[in-house]
Design a protein around this motif. Structure first.
Motif, mmCIF file in Angstrom:
data_model
loop_
_atom_site.group_PDB
_atom_site.id
_atom_site.type_symbol
_atom_site.label_atom_id
_atom_site.label_comp_id
_atom_site.label_asym_id
_atom_site.label_seq_id
_atom_site.Cartn_x
_atom_site.Cartn_y
_atom_site.Cartn_z
ATOM 1 N N LYS A 84 -1.146 1.293 9.091
ATOM 2 C CA LYS A 84 -1.557 0.748 7.792
ATOM 3 C C LYS A 84 -1.441 1.772 6.656
ATOM 4 N N ASN A 94 1.229 3.202 5.220
ATOM 5 C CA ASN A 94 2.218 2.830 4.202
ATOM 6 C C ASN A 94 1.690 1.754 3.264
ATOM 7 N N GLN A 95 0.978 0.794 3.843
ATOM 8 C CA GLN A 95 0.394 -0.286 3.040
ATOM 9 C C GLN A 95 -0.656 0.280 2.078
ATOM 10 N N GLU A 152 -0.856 3.376 0.914
ATOM 11 C CA GLU A 152 -0.158 4.158 -0.118
ATOM 12 C C GLU A 152 0.427 3.237 -1.187
ATOM 13 N N SER A 153 1.033 2.153 -0.736
ATOM 14 C CA SER A 153 1.646 1.198 -1.657
ATOM 15 C C SER A 153 0.603 0.573 -2.588
#
Length: 194
Positions: free
Chosen positions: A151, A153-154, A156-157
């Motif tokens: 999770k 990357n999510q 960070e996005s």
């Protein structure tokens, strides 16, 4: 940087009280209880040098920490807590703005957000304000150990989108005071600006 010697040299509320030796300074900003003290303690290899507090909003001055006689960490009062009067919050705001907008020795700001949550209104305002002054920012997402690897990357996005992240003047780093992950990368960012 391998840190052995750190001392808090002064607390300041106005420019006349800032250090005068011209050394590079790195400010740490973030909401109360976001983990500024934990990040500071991890970076300087101490357990309780920068005090973590059960009482948000305890830091009410700019605290200058001399690190190895080479640079200063500047602990800035946390924002976003309710226990401090509006007038007091405004005076913090002026003190912080004066420091950040006019300090020539300031090489960058480490802005902390909680990796588990979308940045607060104050986090977004702080980030945009630093961008307005063209100050190099390392956006550090703390408490990263509490997020499952898949999770990250999510997370960070979500954070980058919320603050309208600027890739040219900003860098991003996950950090955990529990696992110490991100410590070397934060130091690298600091050393690149010395």
């Amino acid at each position: 940087m391998d840190v052995h010697n750190v001392e808090m040299v002064m607390s300041a509320v106005s420019p006349s009280q800032y250090p005068t030796d011209g050394r590079a300074e790195f400010a740490l900003v973030g909401r109360s209880n976001v983990g500024k003290s934990s990040l500071t303690n991890t970076l300087i290899n101490r357990k309780n040098f920068a005090r973590t507090s059960g009482q948000p909003g305890k830091t009410q001055t700019l605290n200058f920490y001399d690190v190895e006689g080479q640079l200063y960490f500047v602990d800035v009062p946390g924002y976003g807590y309710a226990k401090v009067s509006k007038k007091k919050r405004e005076s913090f705001g002026q003190m912080i703005e004066t420091y950040i907008s006019s300090r020539k020795q300031l090489r960058g700001v480490i802005s902390l957000v909680d990796a588990r949550h979308k940045p607060s209104e104050e986090d977004i305002m702080m980030y945009n304000w630093l961008a307005y002054y063209n100050i190099p920012v390392l956006l550090v997402a703390t408490k990263a150990d509490k997020i499952v690897r898949g999770k990250l990357n999510q997370s960070e996005s979500i954070i980058k989108k919320a603050v309208d992240f600027d890739d040219e003047n900003s860098d991003f780093q996950f950090f955990s005071s529990v696992t110490k992950s991100g410590k070397d990368e934060v130091w690298q960012w600091i050393e690149d600006r010395l």
